[in-house]
Structures are given as C-alpha cells and as structure tokens.
Motif scaffolding. Structure first.
Motif, PDB file in Angstrom:
ATOM      1  N   HIS A  79      22.119  60.111-155.086  1.00  0.00           N
ATOM      2  CA  HIS A  79      22.060  58.742-154.604  1.00  0.00           C
ATOM      3  C   HIS A  79      23.463  58.169-154.480  1.00  0.00           C
ATOM      4  O   HIS A  79      23.797  57.172-155.087  1.00  0.00           O
ATOM      5  N   ILE A  80      24.327  58.825-153.701  1.00  0.00           N
ATOM      6  CA  ILE A  80      25.631  58.270-153.355  1.00  0.00           C
ATOM      7  C   ILE A  80      25.485  57.644-151.981  1.00  0.00           C
ATOM      8  O   ILE A  80      25.149  58.319-151.029  1.00  0.00           O
ATOM      9  N   LEU A  81      25.710  56.350-151.877  1.00  0.00           N
ATOM     10  CA  LEU A  81      25.634  55.671-150.608  1.00  0.00           C
ATOM     11  C   LEU A  81      27.028  55.267-150.179  1.00  0.00           C
ATOM     12  O   LEU A  81      27.686  54.490-150.842  1.00  0.00           O
ATOM     13  N   ILE A  99      30.980  61.114-157.366  1.00  0.00           N
ATOM     14  CA  ILE A  99      31.078  59.905-158.179  1.00  0.00           C
ATOM     15  C   ILE A  99      30.649  58.712-157.337  1.00  0.00           C
ATOM     16  O   ILE A  99      30.963  58.632-156.149  1.00  0.00           O
ATOM     17  N   SER A 100      29.955  57.768-157.950  1.00  0.00           N
ATOM     18  CA  SER A 100      29.657  56.492-157.318  1.00  0.00           C
ATOM     19  C   SER A 100      30.125  55.380-158.250  1.00  0.00           C
ATOM     20  O   SER A 100      29.670  55.298-159.390  1.00  0.00           O
ATOM     21  N   VAL A 101      31.059  54.534-157.791  1.00  0.00           N
ATOM     22  CA  VAL A 101      31.592  53.423-158.590  1.00  0.00           C
ATOM     23  C   VAL A 101      30.756  52.182-158.336  1.00  0.00           C
ATOM     24  O   VAL A 101      30.391  51.882-157.191  1.00  0.00           O
ATOM     25  N   THR A 102      30.448  51.430-159.393  1.00  0.00           N
ATOM     26  CA  THR A 102      29.633  50.226-159.254  1.00  0.00           C
ATOM     27  C   THR A 102      30.312  48.949-159.724  1.00  0.00           C
ATOM     28  O   THR A 102      29.867  47.866-159.346  1.00  0.00           O
ATOM     29  N   THR A 125      28.633  56.072-161.828  1.00  0.00           N
ATOM     30  CA  THR A 125      27.773  57.204-162.158  1.00  0.00           C
ATOM     31  C   THR A 125      28.411  58.477-161.631  1.00  0.00           C
ATOM     32  O   THR A 125      28.913  58.512-160.507  1.00  0.00           O
ATOM     33  N   ARG A 126      28.398  59.522-162.447  1.00  0.00           N
ATOM     34  CA  ARG A 126      28.925  60.810-162.021  1.00  0.00           C
ATOM     35  C   ARG A 126      27.791  61.829-161.981  1.00  0.00           C
ATOM     36  O   ARG A 126      26.782  61.700-162.674  1.00  0.00           O
ATOM     37  N   TYR A 127      27.980  62.827-161.147  1.00  0.00           N
ATOM     38  CA  TYR A 127      26.945  63.813-160.911  1.00  0.00           C
ATOM     39  C   TYR A 127      27.481  65.209-161.198  1.00  0.00           C
ATOM     40  O   TYR A 127      28.620  65.531-160.860  1.00  0.00           O
ATOM     41  N   THR A 128      26.653  66.027-161.822  1.00  0.00           N
ATOM     42  CA  THR A 128      27.001  67.415-162.091  1.00  0.00           C
ATOM     43  C   THR A 128      25.842  68.302-161.639  1.00  0.00           C
ATOM     44  O   THR A 128      24.783  67.810-161.227  1.00  0.00           O
ATOM     45  N   ALA A 129      26.033  69.600-161.756  1.00  0.00           N
ATOM     46  CA  ALA A 129      24.982  70.536-161.345  1.00  0.00           C
ATOM     47  C   ALA A 129      23.726  70.384-162.192  1.00  0.00           C
ATOM     48  O   ALA A 129      22.627  70.760-161.762  1.00  0.00           O
ATOM     49  N   GLY A 149      22.057  60.701-162.072  1.00  0.00           N
ATOM     50  CA  GLY A 149      23.309  61.066-162.693  1.00  0.00           C
ATOM     51  C   GLY A 149      23.572  60.403-164.028  1.00  0.00           C
ATOM     52  O   GLY A 149      22.686  59.835-164.661  1.00  0.00           O
ATOM     53  N   GLN A 150      24.842  60.472-164.451  1.00  0.00           N
ATOM     54  CA  GLN A 150      25.279  60.007-165.761  1.00  0.00           C
ATOM     55  C   GLN A 150      26.220  58.819-165.615  1.00  0.00           C
ATOM     56  O   GLN A 150      27.264  58.915-164.958  1.00  0.00           O
ATOM     57  N   ALA A 151      25.879  57.692-166.229  1.00  0.00           N
ATOM     58  CA  ALA A 151      26.745  56.518-166.182  1.00  0.00           C
ATOM     59  C   ALA A 151      27.990  56.746-167.029  1.00  0.00           C
ATOM     60  O   ALA A 151      27.937  57.397-168.076  1.00  0.00           O
ATOM     61  N   PHE A 152      29.122  56.178-166.584  1.00  0.00           N
ATOM     62  CA  PHE A 152      30.383  56.320-167.303  1.00  0.00           C
ATOM     63  C   PHE A 152      31.145  55.007-167.270  1.00  0.00           C
ATOM     64  O   PHE A 152      30.891  54.124-166.434  1.00  0.00           O
ATOM     65  N   VAL A 153      32.103  54.892-168.183  1.00  0.00           N
ATOM     66  CA  VAL A 153      33.081  53.819-168.136  1.00  0.00           C
ATOM     67  C   VAL A 153      34.456  54.460-168.254  1.00  0.00           C
ATOM     68  O   VAL A 153      34.679  55.330-169.100  1.00  0.00           O
ATOM     69  N   TRP A 154      35.381  54.042-167.386  1.00  0.00           N
ATOM     70  CA  TRP A 154      36.764  54.537-167.402  1.00  0.00           C
ATOM     71  C   TRP A 154      37.650  53.418-167.905  1.00  0.00           C
ATOM     72  O   TRP A 154      37.549  52.278-167.453  1.00  0.00           O
TER      73      TRP A 154
END
Length: 390
Positions: free
Chosen positions: A4-6, A142-145, A156-160, A166-171
C-alpha cells in the motif's frame, strides 16, 4: 505481495475510508440557501507548478508552508515547498526517480518519499536545501506519513516478510525504531510535537485491528468498550486521539480517546461518522449522518454541533484549524469550497471548472486554506485562499 504505497499520497489508511466517502457524497449533499454565506475576502492564489501541467498539495503548516508534488518541465514528478508566493523544487535522490512530499513542520522541514532509479521507495527529510535519504530506515519500500517540529519522521516500511500494510517506524536523529504492536502490521498515522504517535495495530492472524497510541516507544492500546475494529487518525498536543470505530449494528463512528477513556462521538442520529482532525482545544471536526447523507459536524466536550443547522449551509468537512473553523465543500448553486466560521460560512467560490473538479484540503491557524483548482489548458494547480485569522 500487494503493497500500500501510494505515490504522492500520505499512506493514511484511516483517512482512505473518510476520503472515499467524501468523494462519493460531495455532490450528493443537498443544495442549501446561500443566505448565510459571505464572500471570500480574497481570490485564490495559484501556487503554480514546477514547469509542468499540474501541482497537488499534501500538507500545510500553521507557519504558512505548503508542500506537495508537481510535474516538472521534463514531465517528471518532484516534491515542492511553497510559502508567500515562493515555490521551491525539492529535487530527488541522486540519479533517482520521482519525489513526493508527505508533511512539513513549522520551521519548513519537509518529509516524504523519493524513488531510486531502480524504483525503490525511500524516506527523505529535506532541510535547508538538502534532500537527505534516511538510510537508517531499511526495507523493500517506505511510505512516510508524518513529521513533527523536532524532526521526527514516521511512516511504514515493508520487507519480504511483512504483511499487507507493513511495519510502522519512527526516525529520530539518524536512528530508526520500529513501533511495537499486536504481532501483525502496524500503521503510524500522525505525530505531535512531543512525539506521541497515533495509528493502528493489527493482530498476528489479521483478525483484529485496534487504534493505538505510541508514547516514548511504548504501545498504548486504545481498546473500544464496544466495537469490531478501531483505527487511529489524529493526535493533538494534549495527547488526545481521534479515529473511527466499527460499531455493531451500525457503521463506522468517530471516537475520542483521552487518558484511557474511549468515547463514541455518535453520528447525529444516523449510522456513520468520520473525523477529519482534532485541535488542541479538543474540538473534533468531521462528518456524520447516514451513509447517503453525511454532513459537516464539530464535536466539543460531548456536544455535537451540526454545522448545517447552525449556518444554514449543508456540506462535507475536510479539515479544521485551532479556532474550530471547519473547511470543506457545499452546494451553493454548484460545488463550492467553504469554511464554517462562527455561525456563518465563508464562500471560497466554485471548485468545478468544466469536467475537472477542484478540492479543499487544508486550513491552518492563520486562515490560509489550501486545495486545488483546474487551470485552462492544464491540469489542476494547488491554490491558497486567505480568509484571515479569526
């Protein structure tokens, strides 16, 4: 596996539902008298483009920075930042593909997604003229929100091995941290200045979706007392969270969560309600009613105000600012942009030009309203209306 990367959109699954309802029903809102409407004090200012045919806004700060994406002279898509008539091309990664701005903070830093030459989506932070790849965030895409005033970036980042969302992250300061959840996908939707993050978490078997608040890296489950599923949408500086909850024998209802208390905001006697945001007063803007007849509403301290009944103008909300002014669309002899302010309505003018429809997407605390309008011979351009602070 579907991702779901738009391109050019914030990946806000909670707002996809609201946006879809608004798009479907914007013309369905019945015509109303314009007797209570006032004339907009200024005509819309065309933000312009980066040389191509179109531009589209994606975020507006209270300090007046508008960001989005635009077609360039060569036909590429680049992220832009605009303020006070000055439009800046944010560029792309070296040798890369298109770039899309997702959010902007009060000092003008911009976060978004840029694609490499190989087509991989990467998160970026643009600051002082430099577009920086956030290399600490890893994954197949990666999709930044969101972005806050201290430079924290969420997405959210995506892996195999990740699921559909995907997995939500904070940088933060060069370090990327995954947000804990219920064992399945996690989605980060909004972040406030102190670092509270609102979103959703999904169980390992995919059967349960629950609104979430992450504070200091810790998951706070916003479990509804009654409901099949819940989704976090927005968080204010007080840590109040709004979202939607699927109510049995009804539909999706807007909710407010504060200090462990989960409140169903109701649906103006109907079956559906959806928030578009919450301000620091705790006011919630949104739409409520029946699925075929949603209308703009503002909730505050347990009271729902039907903005159509208050102003005499019925329509659909898309955004709200700190003063509780609600921007949206209404039928005033055609589809117009409007702002419900006090007991009246500011008419921003017609949005549809020929076969092309415009939009109202944001309103900030200075009274700037941003959206799109069609330009003859070109596509839609980002525009800004200035209705003043009130």
């Amino acid at each position: 596996m579907e991702r779901h990367i738009l391109e050019g959109e914030k990946m806000r699954p909670s707002r996809f539902l609201t946006t879809a309802v608004i798009a479907t029903l914007a013309v369905a809102a019945g015509p109303t008298t314009a007797a209570h409407a006032t004339t907009a004090p200024t005509t819309p200012q065309d933000v312009g483009t980066l040389g191509g045919a179109w531009s589209n806004p994606t975020a507006l700060s209270d300090s007046g920075y508008l960001v989005g994406s635009s077609e360039t002279t060569s036909g590429a898509t680049h992220a832009f930042r605009w303020r006070n008539g000055h439009l800046t091309d944010l560029g792309t990664l070296p040798g890369g593909g298109p770039s899309y701005a997702a959010d902007v903070n009060e000092r003008g830093d911009v976060a978004g997604t840029a694609f490499t030459a190989a087509g991989t989506a990467r998160p970026f932070l643009w600051r002082r003229g430099v577009l920086r790849d956030l290399t600490a965030v890893t994954g197949d895409g990666i999709s930044v929100t969101g972005l806050n005033d201290h430079g924290r970036v969420i997405g959210t980042r995506y892996t195999a091995t990740s699921g559909q969302y995907g997995q939500a992250f904070v940088w933060r300061d060069g370090v990327a941290t995954d947000l804990p959840g219920l064992g399945g996908d996690t989605l980060a939707d909004d972040i406030n200045s102190r670092g509270d993050i609102a979103g959703s978490t999904i169980s390992a078997d995919g059967a349960e979706t629950e609104a979430a608040l992450w504070r200091d890296g810790r998951l706070i489950r916003l479990t509804p007392p009654v409901g099949i599923a819940s989704i976090g949408v927005d968080v204010n500086e007080r840590g109040q969270v709004v979202g939607t909850v699927r109510v049995p024998d009804s539909g999706w209802h807007a909710f407010l969560w504060e200090n462990g208390v989960f409140t169903d905001l109701g649906a103006l006697g109907g079956t559906e309600s959806y928030p578009v945001g919450i301000n620091d007063r705790g006011q919630v803007g949104g739409n409520a009613g029946d699925n075929s007849n949603l209308r703009a509403v503002r909730w505050h301290r347990g009271t729902a105000t039907d903005l159509a009944a208050l102003s005499g103008v019925s329509g659909l909300a898309t955004a709200m600012n700190a003063a509780g002014n609600v921007a949206g669309v209404a039928d005033l002899g055609g589809r117009h942009g409007v702002v419900w302010r006090g007991a009246g309505v500011v008419d921003l003018g017609p949005l549809d030009r020929g076969a092309t429809g415009g939009s109202v997407q944001f309103i900030n605390d200075r009274g700037l309203v941003a959206g799109t309008l069609a330009v003859t011979g070109e596509g839609a351009h980002a525009v800004v209306w200035d209705i003043g602070r009130r």
